[in-house]
Design an enzyme around this catalytic site. Structure first.
Site, PDB file in Angstrom:
ATOM      1  N   CYS A  81       0.816  -1.202   0.000  1.00  0.00           N
ATOM      2  CA  CYS A  81       0.000   0.000   0.000  1.00  0.00           C
ATOM      3  C   CYS A  81       0.852   1.255   0.000  1.00  0.00           C
ATOM      4  O   CYS A  81       2.058   1.218  -0.143  1.00  0.00           O
ATOM      5  CB  CYS A  81      -0.899   0.001   1.245  1.00  0.00           C
ATOM      6  SG  CYS A  81      -1.725  -1.570   1.543  1.00  0.00           S
ATOM      7  N   ARG A 135      -4.903   1.412  -0.245  1.00  0.00           N
ATOM      8  CA  ARG A 135      -4.830  -0.045  -0.190  1.00  0.00           C
ATOM      9  C   ARG A 135      -4.667  -0.709  -1.550  1.00  0.00           C
ATOM     10  O   ARG A 135      -5.374  -0.394  -2.501  1.00  0.00           O
ATOM     11  CB  ARG A 135      -6.096  -0.597   0.492  1.00  0.00           C
ATOM     12  CG  ARG A 135      -6.032  -2.102   0.744  1.00  0.00           C
ATOM     13  CD  ARG A 135      -7.307  -2.600   1.394  1.00  0.00           C
ATOM     14  NE  ARG A 135      -7.196  -4.023   1.761  1.00  0.00           N
ATOM     15  CZ  ARG A 135      -8.214  -4.783   2.135  1.00  0.00           C
ATOM     16  NH1 ARG A 135      -9.441  -4.255   2.194  1.00  0.00           N
ATOM     17  NH2 ARG A 135      -8.027  -6.045   2.445  1.00  0.00           N
ATOM     18  N   LEU A 136      -3.700  -1.638  -1.611  1.00  0.00           N
ATOM     19  CA  LEU A 136      -3.588  -2.607  -2.692  1.00  0.00           C
ATOM     20  C   LEU A 136      -3.802  -3.966  -2.060  1.00  0.00           C
ATOM     21  O   LEU A 136      -2.961  -4.454  -1.309  1.00  0.00           O
ATOM     22  CB  LEU A 136      -2.213  -2.530  -3.366  1.00  0.00           C
ATOM     23  CG  LEU A 136      -1.930  -3.580  -4.450  1.00  0.00           C
ATOM     24  CD1 LEU A 136      -2.899  -3.413  -5.618  1.00  0.00           C
ATOM     25  CD2 LEU A 136      -0.491  -3.486  -4.935  1.00  0.00           C
ATOM     26  N   GLY A 185      13.903 -11.282  -9.332  1.00  0.00           N
ATOM     27  CA  GLY A 185      15.210 -11.845  -9.019  1.00  0.00           C
ATOM     28  C   GLY A 185      16.174 -10.851  -8.420  1.00  0.00           C
ATOM     29  O   GLY A 185      17.384 -11.085  -8.408  1.00  0.00           O
TER      30      GLY A 185
END
Length: 597
Positions: free
Chosen positions: A2, A49-50, A355
């Site tokens: 978020c 918010r995510l 990565g």
């Protein structure tokens, strides 16, 4: 995952909800799934918010404890939250979120909870009884935390633009001098006066105008023993790291190149029984393109693969937007392709594995090889001979690597730190401020190769690579998870003798050995490419007119880099020298100065 912000004022003052609204608007891209604003007297929090874990309203933030004493706004993921939740058996949970576990941990253990949490995080907790703010940032600096503290108030946010929405931003010239040498602004500086970045692995409190900072306790992880199975331990830590980062209530994908780092993560995810979607970005220039290799790996693992291509006109179209979104002076050109990759990937998933971290942990950068050779020649007393040969080669074929190697050898006559500083800065502008910064951060109590890797891990990674990934992905509402930067893995690998981490004959030998049974042999043998942009050729063609307009004719830029120098670099690039990095730094700085100067 978020965006967070907030303000705490003196007890006699009320927090301004309208200011919080403006800060929230500055974080909108980080949290497209919801907004929360909480105020109580002198304190106020913002949350964008995510939704990744607990998609219900139960995960809504800012979150308040049942007794009303504590409030939290949190950005990140606590990977061991399920384990911690079991340990909090007496707590009555109202959601399945890691945020509530974090809040309960603080209510139970206070600041000692940092010893137990495992994840990437930046958070703030308000104690309404003690009238004290507690805040912290994860050990490797995955999640950002910017703040302005004085006797009157404490202001914080995930991005500088949120602070800039309510406070005047004034340029810090020292930051620009550091940027010109490093291509990023090292924390705690930000590019602006009186606004700081909380350094990775730090926590703090603010109460009644008094700010106190302290280090987050190190993780309790395995340590090196001569009798131990190093490769087996690394494999086990990698497996656990990937397993934890596959926990989500939404589909998880992976950024997949042809290199060992993302390939190792992909192979370990496949071993967990996960069928992922994979994503890669390539270029028409074969030297920079890894689409064929990534497609082969995706086919081997049974992933649903998506490949995108970036052309000069694509990057030029987003250049100004990207530069401005990063807030601070920032010129890692791979932010452009990461931005496009994140934008396209978000159309398919909300979270990805990456990565990042493999080069710093396992000795993957080419500069470590150059540094090792320079150290060896210096110790043998052959430095002057090598310097003369390198100068001659540089004058004959105009290859900047020879000049850079010469500078490294000359620096080693002063100290190991000076030698590495000149090597690092050889790709950018060698400013006295940047050189002094590297020397001040270069450890003298360990092997110089290990010290170089330590600097990269704690400065270049945290303030460049982590920043690049965080801003590019969060600008599109995409969460990036980095298994190779797991706190336990990092703690173990950095405890190893340097010969385990750096092998001049075999790049990233320890990582390759740990996953060799999962990958085709050629993956570990491929030369390092990096996620590079072919800037030098582009500045001779598609990007040249924009550079002339923005940089050659920019009076604001010439206050820091003379017009003669700007024109010289462009001319030399036209004639075949590779000044792509420097030209992009100038373009980025000129754009940033137009916005703030």
């Amino acid at each position: 995952m978020c965006g967070i912000a907030g303000e705490i004022r003196q007890p006699s003052q009320m927090v301004d909800a309208e200011r919080l609204e403006r800060m929230s608007a500055g974080l909108a891209r980080r949290g497209p799934d919801g907004q929360g604003i909480w105020t109580e007297g002198q304190a106020g929090f913002v949350h964008r918010r995510l939704s990744i874990i607990d998609l219900s309203e139960g995960g809504h933030q800012p979150m308040i404890s049942a007794d009303g004493r504590y409030a939290i706004t949190f950005n990140g993921e606590i990977y061991n939250y399920q384990e911690l939740r079991v340990q909090l058996s007496g707590f009555s949970f109202q959601s399945q979120s890691d945020t509530e576990v974090l809040l309960a941990m603080y209510a139970k253990e206070g600041e000692k909870m940092l010893e137990k949490i495992h994840g990437m995080f930046a958070f703030a907790i308000w104690d309404n009884v003690e009238k004290k703010l507690f805040f912290a940032r994860d050990r490797i600096g995955k999640k950002p935390f910017f703040y302005r503290a004085n006797a009157e108030s404490f202001l914080f946010a995930s991005e500088l633009k949120a602070i800039g929405a309510v406070e005047k931003l004034e340029i810090d010239e020292e930051s620009i001098k550091l940027f010109l040498g490093l291509q990023y602004v090292p924390s705690p500086r930000t590019g602006f006066k009186n606004i700081l970045s909380l350094e990775p692995g730090m926590s703090g409190t603010w109460k009644d105008g008094v700010l106190e900072l302290k280090a987050v306790p190190p993780p309790r992880s395995p340590s090196f023993t001569k009798e131990g199975d190093v490769v087996g331990t690394v494999r086990g830590l990698l497996e656990e790291s990937v397993r934890l980062r596959l926990i989500a209530d939404v589909p998880v994908g992976i950024f997949l190149s042809g290199g060992i780092d993302s390939s190792a993560v992909a192979a370990l995810a496949k071993e967990q029984g996960m069928k992922l979607s994979s994503f890669t970005l390539g270029f028409d220039e074969a030297k920079f393109d890894e689409r064929d290799q990534s497609a082969e790996l995706a086919k081997k693992f049974g992933f649903e693969h998506h490949a995108f291509v970036a052309k000069p006109e694509d990057l030029l179209a987003i250049a100004d937007e990207v530069i401005k979104h990063y807030d601070s002076p920032f010129a890692d050109s791979s932010s452009l392709n990461t931005w496009i990759l994140a934008r396209e990937t978000k159309k398919h998933v909300k979270a990805v594995l990456t990565g990042d971290g493999g080069d710093e942990l396992f000795g993957g950068y080419r500069r470590y090889g150059y540094y090792e050779k320079a150290l060896r020649l210096h110790r043998m007393g052959l430095g002057w001979i090598a310097i003369n040969v390198a100068w001659l080669m540089s004058s004959v074929n105009r290859d900047p690597r020879y000049r850079r190697f010469t500078e490294t050898l000359e620096g080693l006559r002063v100290s190991n730190a000076e030698g590495y500083a000149r090597l690092f800065l050889g790709a950018y502008f060698d400013t006295p401020e940047a050189r002094a910064f590297i020397v001040s951060r270069f450890r003298t109590d360990i092997d110089p190769i290990e010290a170089a890797m330590d600097f990269d891990l704690h400065s270049y990674l945290s303030d460049d690579l982590n920043v690049k990934m965080d801003r590019a992905t969060m600008a599109h509402g995409l969460e990036a998870r980095c298994p190779l930067l797991d706190q336990d893995l990092v703690a173990y690998v950095t405890s190893l003798p340097v010969e385990y981490r750096y092998n001049k004959a075999k790049k990233k030998a320890l990582l390759v050995d740990a996953v060799q049974d999962l990958l085709p042999a050629e993956v570990g043998q491929r030369p390092k490419r990096g996620f590079q942009v072919p800037l030098a050729s582009w500045f001779r063609a598609a990007l040249r007119p924009a550079f002339i307009e923005r940089c050659v004719q920019s009076t604001k830029l010439h206050a820091y880099v003379s017009r003669d120098k700007v024109e010289q670099l462009l001319k030399e690039n036209d004639l075949g020298s590779d000044h792509g990095n420097r030209l992009w730094m100038l373009y980025s700085l000129a754009t940033w100065l137009e916005q703030y100067g």
